[in-house]
Write a protein that holds these residues in place. Structure first.
Motif, mmCIF file in Angstrom:
data_model
loop_
_atom_site.group_PDB
_atom_site.id
_atom_site.type_symbol
_atom_site.label_atom_id
_atom_site.label_comp_id
_atom_site.label_asym_id
_atom_site.label_seq_id
_atom_site.Cartn_x
_atom_site.Cartn_y
_atom_site.Cartn_z
ATOM 1 N N ASP A 128 0.843 -1.199 0.000
ATOM 2 C CA ASP A 128 0.000 0.000 0.000
ATOM 3 C C ASP A 128 0.877 1.247 0.000
ATOM 4 O O ASP A 128 0.934 1.988 0.970
ATOM 5 C CB ASP A 128 -0.914 -0.019 1.229
ATOM 6 N N THR A 129 1.591 1.461 -1.088
ATOM 7 C CA THR A 129 2.468 2.615 -1.189
ATOM 8 C C THR A 129 1.742 3.790 -1.830
ATOM 9 O O THR A 129 0.721 3.631 -2.484
ATOM 10 C CB THR A 129 3.706 2.294 -2.043
ATOM 11 N N ARG A 130 2.289 4.986 -1.624
ATOM 12 C CA ARG A 130 1.704 6.161 -2.256
ATOM 13 C C ARG A 130 2.121 6.252 -3.725
ATOM 14 O O ARG A 130 1.426 6.837 -4.546
ATOM 15 C CB ARG A 130 2.140 7.421 -1.508
ATOM 16 N N LEU A 131 3.243 5.672 -4.038
ATOM 17 C CA LEU A 131 3.795 5.740 -5.391
ATOM 18 C C LEU A 131 3.291 4.553 -6.201
ATOM 19 O O LEU A 131 3.607 3.400 -5.905
ATOM 20 C CB LEU A 131 5.327 5.723 -5.309
ATOM 21 N N GLY A 132 2.485 4.817 -7.221
ATOM 22 C CA GLY A 132 1.909 3.743 -8.006
ATOM 23 C C GLY A 132 2.915 3.081 -8.923
ATOM 24 O O GLY A 132 3.510 3.733 -9.774
ATOM 25 N N ALA A 133 3.096 1.777 -8.760
ATOM 26 C CA ALA A 133 4.113 1.069 -9.547
ATOM 27 C C ALA A 133 3.830 1.150 -11.044
ATOM 28 O O ALA A 133 4.738 1.351 -11.842
ATOM 29 C CB ALA A 133 4.182 -0.390 -9.104
ATOM 30 N N LYS A 134 2.572 0.981 -11.421
ATOM 31 C CA LYS A 134 2.246 1.016 -12.843
ATOM 32 C C LYS A 134 2.468 2.403 -13.421
ATOM 33 O O LYS A 134 2.861 2.559 -14.573
ATOM 34 C CB LYS A 134 0.797 0.581 -13.055
ATOM 35 N N LEU A 135 2.201 3.436 -12.619
ATOM 36 C CA LEU A 135 2.406 4.802 -13.092
ATOM 37 C C LEU A 135 3.891 5.113 -13.223
ATOM 38 O O LEU A 135 4.340 5.685 -14.201
ATOM 39 C CB LEU A 135 1.769 5.791 -12.125
ATOM 40 N N LEU A 136 4.645 4.722 -12.212
ATOM 41 C CA LEU A 136 6.077 5.018 -12.198
ATOM 42 C C LEU A 136 6.801 4.333 -13.342
ATOM 43 O O LEU A 136 7.677 4.924 -13.978
ATOM 44 C CB LEU A 136 6.681 4.568 -10.867
ATOM 45 N N SER A 137 6.419 3.109 -13.621
ATOM 46 C CA SER A 137 7.262 2.272 -14.464
ATOM 47 C C SER A 137 6.560 1.613 -15.641
ATOM 48 O O SER A 137 7.169 0.797 -16.326
ATOM 49 C CB SER A 137 7.846 1.155 -13.604
ATOM 50 N N ASP A 138 5.274 1.939 -15.868
ATOM 51 C CA ASP A 138 4.499 1.189 -16.867
ATOM 52 C C ASP A 138 4.575 -0.302 -16.561
ATOM 53 O O ASP A 138 4.792 -1.140 -17.434
ATOM 54 C CB ASP A 138 4.998 1.456 -18.296
ATOM 55 N N ASN A 139 4.413 -0.627 -15.277
ATOM 56 C CA ASN A 139 4.461 -2.014 -14.796
ATOM 57 C C ASN A 139 5.828 -2.661 -15.036
ATOM 58 O O ASN A 139 5.930 -3.867 -15.249
ATOM 59 C CB ASN A 139 3.363 -2.863 -15.437
ATOM 60 N N PHE A 140 6.878 -1.848 -14.996
ATOM 61 C CA PHE A 140 8.254 -2.317 -15.177
ATOM 62 C C PHE A 140 8.432 -3.041 -16.514
ATOM 63 O O PHE A 140 9.080 -4.074 -16.611
ATOM 64 C CB PHE A 140 8.685 -3.215 -14.014
ATOM 65 N N LYS A 141 7.837 -2.468 -17.537
ATOM 66 C CA LYS A 141 8.008 -2.999 -18.879
ATOM 67 C C LYS A 141 8.428 -1.869 -19.807
ATOM 68 O O LYS A 141 8.392 -0.707 -19.466
ATOM 69 C CB LYS A 141 6.701 -3.637 -19.382
ATOM 70 N N GLY A 142 8.813 -2.232 -21.013
ATOM 71 C CA GLY A 142 9.145 -1.206 -21.997
ATOM 72 C C GLY A 142 10.577 -0.731 -21.865
ATOM 73 O O GLY A 142 11.509 -1.526 -21.720
ATOM 74 N N ASP A 143 10.751 0.592 -21.887
ATOM 75 C CA ASP A 143 12.110 1.150 -21.952
ATOM 76 C C ASP A 143 12.570 1.713 -20.608
ATOM 77 O O ASP A 143 13.161 2.776 -20.534
ATOM 78 C CB ASP A 143 12.190 2.230 -23.030
ATOM 79 N N CYS A 144 12.289 0.987 -19.539
ATOM 80 C CA CYS A 144 12.779 1.371 -18.196
ATOM 81 C C CYS A 144 12.291 2.755 -17.778
ATOM 82 O O CYS A 144 13.071 3.587 -17.308
ATOM 83 C CB CYS A 144 14.300 1.317 -18.139
ATOM 84 N N LYS A 145 11.014 3.008 -17.905
ATOM 85 C CA LYS A 145 10.476 4.309 -17.531
ATOM 86 C C LYS A 145 10.380 4.439 -16.018
ATOM 87 O O LYS A 145 10.110 3.477 -15.305
ATOM 88 C CB LYS A 145 9.085 4.495 -18.140
ATOM 89 N N LEU A 146 10.631 5.653 -15.538
ATOM 90 C CA LEU A 146 10.370 6.016 -14.145
ATOM 91 C C LEU A 146 9.587 7.328 -14.171
ATOM 92 O O LEU A 146 10.095 8.392 -13.818
ATOM 93 C CB LEU A 146 11.684 6.170 -13.367
ATOM 94 N N ASN A 147 8.329 7.243 -14.593
ATOM 95 C CA ASN A 147 7.498 8.424 -14.750
ATOM 96 C C ASN A 147 7.290 9.140 -13.416
ATOM 97 O O ASN A 147 6.907 8.524 -12.425
ATOM 98 C CB ASN A 147 6.128 8.020 -15.319
ATOM 99 N N GLY A 148 7.529 10.436 -13.409
ATOM 100 C CA GLY A 148 7.295 11.216 -12.202
ATOM 101 C C GLY A 148 8.414 11.164 -11.183
ATOM 102 O O GLY A 148 8.274 11.683 -10.073
ATOM 103 N N ILE A 149 9.551 10.562 -11.541
ATOM 104 C CA ILE A 149 10.638 10.429 -10.567
ATOM 105 C C ILE A 149 11.180 11.786 -10.141
ATOM 106 O O ILE A 149 11.642 11.959 -9.007
ATOM 107 C CB ILE A 149 11.779 9.544 -11.137
ATOM 108 N N ALA A 150 11.087 12.803 -11.005
ATOM 109 C CA ALA A 150 11.577 14.138 -10.647
ATOM 110 C C ALA A 150 10.763 14.725 -9.503
ATOM 111 O O ALA A 150 11.329 15.340 -8.585
ATOM 112 C CB ALA A 150 11.524 15.065 -11.863
#
Length: 305
Positions: free
Chosen positions: A19-41
């Protein structure tokens, strides 16, 4: 969003929680694709602000303070071969209070990635290689450049803020008796939480857009605040009306949204944003505060007056 310290602590504690505040799917596109970390800034900016204005033993500005803040962020990320043993020892020796308060701030992102990793083929090494290069670059002040230097510039805005949402008790009556969707149904508990959180977010963002009807929503941060793992429009309560008029208005673009709340509704409910916790408010009002970092949390009603 009401309490930035609680938000920052959500990125410093319990990275392996379900139950984290940081959504895994939002941050990383479910850790798939090109290693995205959306919103990390946004996340790193809050961490840096919290450190600089609450724990730094070197002040908030100057070369030493900035170097230590960058080291704190690098330790937080935990990328492979990024922080040497000597650097980690220095960080801990010179920031004992920080690591005593937040022991999980060492490698928080690495632990978070391991807990929420969905695809075994994905590799933390790939994330480390990509994001070390981005964040340690020196492309200061360049558009679209994400690096520690630019994050520090954002963190210079000042200490983290805390607000309370003050609203007439008539608001709860409106939820039960006046706010309805297109099917004529009142909002359920989950949508009640979303409606209140959207109102709170609007009032906070109005501080950046004084006098304007619409505010700018950065998609990732607002979705973390709401506890959503996707950007489906049916979750935004856009189909709810009050006295025949929409409660919310939204215009969607690729990475952001223009958002507004029914101005007549805000005026009738006398919605206010107060810094800190008000010691007293007029009779007939309720006070709400940020409940914490868990994505399932709503706003806590402190008291009815």
């Amino acid at each position: 969003m009401l309490n930035e310290r609680k938000e920052a602590e959500g990125y410093l504690c319990e990275p392996d929680s379900d139950d984290t505040r940081l959504g895994a799917k939002l941050l990383s596109d479910n850790f798939k694709g090109d290693c995205k970390l959306n919103g990390i800034a946004d996340v790193l900016t809050l961490v840096a602000c919290h450190y600089l204005y609450g724990f730094s033993g070197f002040g908030q500005a100057g070369q030493k303070a900035e170097e230590m803040a960058v080291l704190i962020m690098r330790v937080w990320c935990g990328f492979e071969n990024d922080v040497t043993e000597d650097e980690l020892r220095t960080a801990k020796e010179e920031n004992e209070k920080w690591f005593k308060m937040y022991p999980q701030a060492e490698g928080w992102l690495r632990t978070y990635h391991g807990r929420h990793l969905k695809e075994k083929s994905d590799d933390w090494t790939a994330y480390s290689r990509k994001w070390k290069k981005h964040l340690n670059s020196e492309n200061l002040y360049q558009a679209e450049s994400l690096c520690y230097g630019n994050i520090l510039a954002q963190a210079a805005r000042g200490p983290l803020k805390s607000y309370a949402l003050v609203i007439k008790n008539d608001y709860e009556k409106a939820l039960k008796n006046e706010i309805r969707n297109q099917e004529g149904k009142a909002p359920d508990v989950r949508r009640q939480r979303t409606i209140l959180k959207l109102i709170a977010a609007y009032k906070v963002l109005q501080l950046l857009h004084p006098g304007q009807k619409y505010v700018l929503l950065q998609t990732n941060r607002i979705l973390n605040w709401l506890g959503f793992d996707s950007d489906k429009e049916d979750r935004w309560c856009l189909d709810f009306h009050w006295r025949g008029e929409p409660v919310f208005l939204m215009k969607s673009y690729r990475d952001f949204k223009k958002f507004s709340v029914n101005q007549a509704f805000l005026e009738e409910m006398d919605v206010r944003l107060w810094e800190g916790v008000p010691e007293s408010v007029p009779n007939g009002y309720s006070i709400y505060q940020d409940a914490g970092h868990g994505k399932k949390n709503g706003l806590v009603k402190l008291k009815n007056i």
